[in-house]
Design a protein around this motif. Sequence first.
Motif, PDB file in Angstrom:
ATOM      1  N   GLU A  13      36.044  42.536  38.773  1.00 47.59           N
ATOM      2  CA  GLU A  13      35.622  42.958  40.114  1.00 47.59           C
ATOM      3  C   GLU A  13      35.867  44.445  40.366  1.00 47.59           C
ATOM      4  N   GLN A  14      36.709  45.070  39.576  1.00 47.72           N
ATOM      5  CA  GLN A  14      37.030  46.486  39.779  1.00 47.72           C
ATOM      6  C   GLN A  14      35.903  47.406  39.293  1.00 47.72           C
ATOM      7  N   PHE A  15      34.946  46.850  38.585  1.00 45.39           N
ATOM      8  CA  PHE A  15      33.842  47.625  38.020  1.00 45.39           C
ATOM      9  C   PHE A  15      32.596  47.466  38.883  1.00 45.39           C
ATOM     10  N   ASP A  16      31.897  48.575  39.126  1.00 47.82           N
ATOM     11  CA  ASP A  16      30.674  48.544  39.919  1.00 47.82           C
ATOM     12  C   ASP A  16      29.442  48.305  39.058  1.00 47.82           C
ATOM     13  N   ASP A  17      29.378  48.953  37.904  1.00 51.15           N
ATOM     14  CA  ASP A  17      28.162  48.942  37.092  1.00 51.15           C
ATOM     15  C   ASP A  17      28.234  48.062  35.849  1.00 51.15           C
ATOM     16  N   THR A  18      29.417  47.600  35.504  1.00 50.59           N
ATOM     17  CA  THR A  18      29.572  46.761  34.324  1.00 50.59           C
ATOM     18  C   THR A  18      29.455  45.300  34.736  1.00 50.59           C
ATOM     19  N   ASP A  19      28.564  44.568  34.082  1.00 51.71           N
ATOM     20  CA  ASP A  19      28.371  43.162  34.403  1.00 51.71           C
ATOM     21  C   ASP A  19      29.647  42.392  34.062  1.00 51.71           C
ATOM     22  N   ALA A  20      30.042  41.500  34.954  1.00 52.06           N
ATOM     23  CA  ALA A  20      31.276  40.736  34.764  1.00 52.06           C
ATOM     24  C   ALA A  20      31.258  39.924  33.471  1.00 52.06           C
ATOM     25  N   SER A  21      30.071  39.541  33.019  1.00 50.55           N
ATOM     26  CA  SER A  21      29.979  38.739  31.790  1.00 50.55           C
ATOM     27  C   SER A  21      30.382  39.546  30.551  1.00 50.55           C
ATOM     28  N   GLU A  22      30.400  40.871  30.665  1.00 55.50           N
ATOM     29  CA  GLU A  22      30.810  41.726  29.550  1.00 55.50           C
ATOM     30  C   GLU A  22      32.330  41.793  29.399  1.00 55.50           C
ATOM     31  N   ILE A  23      33.039  41.342  30.418  1.00 51.92           N
ATOM     32  CA  ILE A  23      34.491  41.464  30.425  1.00 51.92           C
ATOM     33  C   ILE A  23      35.105  40.086  30.200  1.00 51.92           C
ATOM     34  N   GLN A  24      35.829  39.989  29.103  1.00 52.18           N
ATOM     35  CA  GLN A  24      36.502  38.742  28.735  1.00 52.18           C
ATOM     36  C   GLN A  24      37.949  39.072  28.396  1.00 52.18           C
ATOM     37  N   ALA A  25      38.737  38.048  28.132  1.00 45.29           N
ATOM     38  CA  ALA A  25      40.155  38.267  27.822  1.00 45.29           C
ATOM     39  C   ALA A  25      40.322  39.184  26.609  1.00 45.29           C
ATOM     40  N   SER A  26      39.406  39.083  25.660  1.00 42.30           N
ATOM     41  CA  SER A  26      39.522  39.856  24.417  1.00 42.30           C
ATOM     42  C   SER A  26      38.865  41.233  24.493  1.00 42.30           C
ATOM     43  N   THR A  27      38.327  41.597  25.645  1.00 41.05           N
ATOM     44  CA  THR A  27      37.645  42.881  25.801  1.00 41.05           C
ATOM     45  C   THR A  27      38.642  44.037  25.707  1.00 41.05           C
ATOM     46  N   ALA A  28      38.340  45.010  24.843  1.00 43.61           N
ATOM     47  CA  ALA A  28      39.119  46.243  24.767  1.00 43.61           C
ATOM     48  C   ALA A  28      38.611  47.139  25.904  1.00 43.61           C
ATOM     49  N   PHE A  29      39.263  47.027  27.048  1.00 44.60           N
ATOM     50  CA  PHE A  29      38.713  47.621  28.272  1.00 44.60           C
ATOM     51  C   PHE A  29      38.631  49.137  28.246  1.00 44.60           C
ATOM     52  N   HIS A  30      39.444  49.810  27.461  1.00 43.40           N
ATOM     53  CA  HIS A  30      39.363  51.274  27.378  1.00 43.40           C
ATOM     54  C   HIS A  30      38.029  51.714  26.757  1.00 43.40           C
ATOM     55  N   ASP A  31      37.400  50.817  26.012  1.00 46.85           N
ATOM     56  CA  ASP A  31      36.129  51.136  25.346  1.00 46.85           C
ATOM     57  C   ASP A  31      34.906  50.910  26.231  1.00 46.85           C
ATOM     58  N   LEU A  32      35.097  50.332  27.403  1.00 41.66           N
ATOM     59  CA  LEU A  32      33.963  50.112  28.304  1.00 41.66           C
ATOM     60  C   LEU A  32      33.449  51.454  28.814  1.00 41.66           C
ATOM     61  N   ASP A  33      32.137  51.591  28.879  1.00 37.40           N
ATOM     62  CA  ASP A  33      31.536  52.859  29.319  1.00 37.40           C
ATOM     63  C   ASP A  33      32.026  53.282  30.694  1.00 37.40           C
ATOM     64  N   GLU A  34      32.211  52.314  31.575  1.00 39.03           N
ATOM     65  CA  GLU A  34      32.567  52.628  32.957  1.00 39.03           C
ATOM     66  C   GLU A  34      34.073  52.865  33.149  1.00 39.03           C
ATOM     67  N   TRP A  35      34.891  52.556  32.154  1.00 36.80           N
ATOM     68  CA  TRP A  35      36.345  52.694  32.308  1.00 36.80           C
ATOM     69  C   TRP A  35      36.705  54.127  32.640  1.00 36.80           C
ATOM     70  N   SER A  36      37.565  54.295  33.631  1.00 36.42           N
ATOM     71  CA  SER A  36      38.033  55.625  34.035  1.00 36.42           C
ATOM     72  C   SER A  36      39.440  55.486  34.619  1.00 36.42           C
TER      73      SER A  36
END
Length: 77
Positions: A13-36
Amino acid sequence: MKTLDEFVALFAEQFDDTDASEIQASTAFHDLDEWSSLIGLSVIAMVDEEFEVALKGDDVKNSVTVEDLYNRVIAKL
């Protein structure tokens, strides 16, 4: 106490442009394009509100996956 799946949903929910389905427990969140750093602060605020746990920036920085971060939160309960 919230489950890992609930934490992942709140995290997503903290992401505006990243679809929630892209985020899972195993997601390396620092690698997400929107991460800041701003989203990092939002995550820290969400954890404080939902879990009443004070995360530090290093907790976020040193976590690789969403599950790593969840485990840090649970360890502080």
